[in-house]
Design an enzyme around this catalytic site. Structure first.
Site, short mmCIF file in Angstrom:
data_model
loop_
_atom_site.label_atom_id
_atom_site.label_comp_id
_atom_site.label_asym_id
_atom_site.label_seq_id
_atom_site.Cartn_x
_atom_site.Cartn_y
_atom_site.Cartn_z
CE1 TYR A 1 -3.64 -2.51 0.42
CE2 TYR A 1 -4.61 -0.32 0.33
CZ TYR A 1 -4.73 -1.68 0.22
OH TYR A 1 -5.95 -2.22 -0.11
CE LYS B 1 0.75 -17.70 0.83
NZ LYS B 1 0.10 -19.01 1.02
CG ASP C 1 -2.90 -19.70 2.20
OD1 ASP C 1 -2.26 -19.26 3.16
OD2 ASP C 1 -2.45 -20.54 1.40
CG ASP D 1 -7.96 -3.90 1.73
OD1 ASP D 1 -8.99 -3.50 2.33
OD2 ASP D 1 -7.72 -3.60 0.56
#
Ligand code: NAP
Length: 424
Positions: free
Chosen positions: A166, A233, A287, A311
């Protein structure tokens, strides 16, 4: 509410309303007068409709809660299209300055052009004010939901708000910068990138990670929340998201040792039984987290995530409780806060008086209830929302999931909430 005759563009044009006082921030504490100035901007698209109605609802709740002893003094500034027309810029310096002065602020959504044009104003405001924690509660108020156990859903996403992809450090494939980076990678690291690859950079720092994790743990302690999960992740992006995980645990263990137990310790030291009064800190790969909140909703409370993961998961989580028309958000820095809904400008509904203002209203309620400390206001508003939904008095987004229910408009719905607040 103050009606704007002229939008302030430069700092010199700022005229804070004389009938209000600014909140102060001293020794890490917010000092709130009974007539605090809240700076606000309406934003683009449906922003003006939802912000105007949110202010009406908030005013009614403050009046009901404190019988005139407390009152918000609203201070209007602008960004986006409205500011561009008046000031020739989408983000006037006066707006940022007003937000810094007021410390407690409310904003509507702002347009971000896709693919080209200026970078996100929302991100620019978050960066300029260093509101490093984006707090997104996901709660069920009785609205239609695709989840079969919505009563188990009570999460708060703490999204890191200033780093990661971002930051917008990226270069088009055919730019000089991308070419230079590709050359550097080839020369210095023997990494071959395709000549038509655009380049984006993903910075995640220890400092940025630890301040959002610290905020999440403080929130857990203040609100008696018993689980804090780090989402990342890190199996793939080891030195960004993997480091996020490591640094988040580090702050939990070094600064909150007496109050937390890690999942590893839960089994190695406590035989799987949580010791009384402690907060469980664990982590999940992004995930897996995305599916765990669906399959095991009751096992999570606070989820702390890097910017991009935060997000995605908050939109998924909000979809599970009936859509982003209900999704509140609060950007927190040190001594400054900006409440804003999770959703965007929903441009196709602009000016139609149909959009759901609940997300904007709940964002303001979060600001007042959890940050300013006016808890009674938040309780009144949440109760009114529950009643409206129970009595099927809802806007189009919820009505379309409720067979036989006709939607009411944005302003009618706001009137309904005000009615419930007054009669409570
Ligand atoms: P969006 O504005 O959030 O709207 C997407 C869809 O979500 C809408 O078409 C609508 O779905 C539903 N929705 C959004 N707000 C709603 C509300 N209050 N009540 C009921 N339904 C609501 O997302 P977008 O179309 O991707 O983005 C539009 C613009 O907003 C873009 O310029 C984007 O960059 C910007 N944006 C700004 C912010 C921000 O200011 N913080 C955040 C996100 C996006 P249905 O059509 O199914 O009814």
């Amino acid at each position: 509410m103050i009606n704007l005759s002229k939008i302030p563009c430069n700092k010199e044009e700022l005229r804070p309303p004389s009938e209000g006082e600014f909140v102060k921030y001293e020794n890490g504490k917010l000092l709130v007068p009974n007539n605090p100035i809240v700076a606000y901007l309406k934003g683009d698209g449906t922003g003006p409709e939802i912000v105007t109605n949110a202010i009406r609802v908030i005013d009614a709740a403050v009046e009901k809660a404190y019988g005139g002893k407390r009152k918000i003094v609203w201070w209007q500034v602008a960004a986006g299209d409205e500011a561009n027309k008046e000031c020739g810029t989408v983000l006037p310096e006066a707006t940022l300055e007003a937000f810094k002065m007021a410390r407690i602020n409310l904003k509507g959504p702002l347009t971000t052009p896709v693919g080209s044009g200026y970078r996100s104003l929302n991100v620019a405001i978050r960066m300029a004010l260093e509101t490093y924690a984006n707090i997104r509660p996901i709660k069920w108020y009785g609205q239609p939901t695709p989840h079969c156990h919505p009563e188990k859903i009570d999460w708060i996403v703490f999204r890191e708000n200033t780093e990661d992809l971002y930051m917008g450090i990226e270069f088009p494939w055919n730019s000089k910068e991308a070419e230079k980076i590709r050359d550097l990678f080839k020369k210095e690291f023997n990494i071959e990138l395709r000549p038509d690859a655009g380049i984006g950079i993903k910075p995640i720092s220890r400092f940025g990670t630890q301040r959002v994790m610290r905020r999440a743990l403080e929130w857990a302690m203040q609100n008696d929340i018993k689980r804090v999960t780090i989402q990342h992740k890190g199996n793939i992006m080891k030195y960004t998201e993997g480091a996020f995980r490591e640094w988040a645990y580090e702050v939990a263990i070094s600064e909150f040792r007496d109050y937390i137990v890690t999942e590893e310790e839960l089994y190695s030291k406590y035989d799987g039984k949580m010791p009384e009064g402690k907060i469980l800190v664990n982590d999940r790969i992004a995930d897996n987290m995305m599916q765990q909140i669906i399959t095991r909703p009751g096992e999570y409370n606070i989820i702390v995530a890097p910017n991009i993961d935060g997000d995605f998961i908050s939109d998924e989580a909000n979809a599970l409780v009936g859509g982003i028309g209900m999704a509140a958000g609060l950007n927190l820095g040190d001594g400054v806060a900006v409440a804003e809904p999770v959703h965007g400008t929903a441009p196709k509904y602009a000016g139609k008086n149909v959009i759901n203002p609940t997300a904007e209203i709940l964002s303001a309620a979060l600001l007042l209830g959890n940050y300013v400390g006016w808890k009674e206001v938040k309780v009144l508003i949440e109760d009114a929302i529950r009643k409206a939904i129970k009595n099927k008095q809802v806007t189009y987004d919820l009505a379309r999931e409720m067979p036989g229910v006709s939607p009411i408009s944005t302003s009618e719905y706001s009137d309904v909430l005000i009615g419930y607040i007054k009669e409570s």
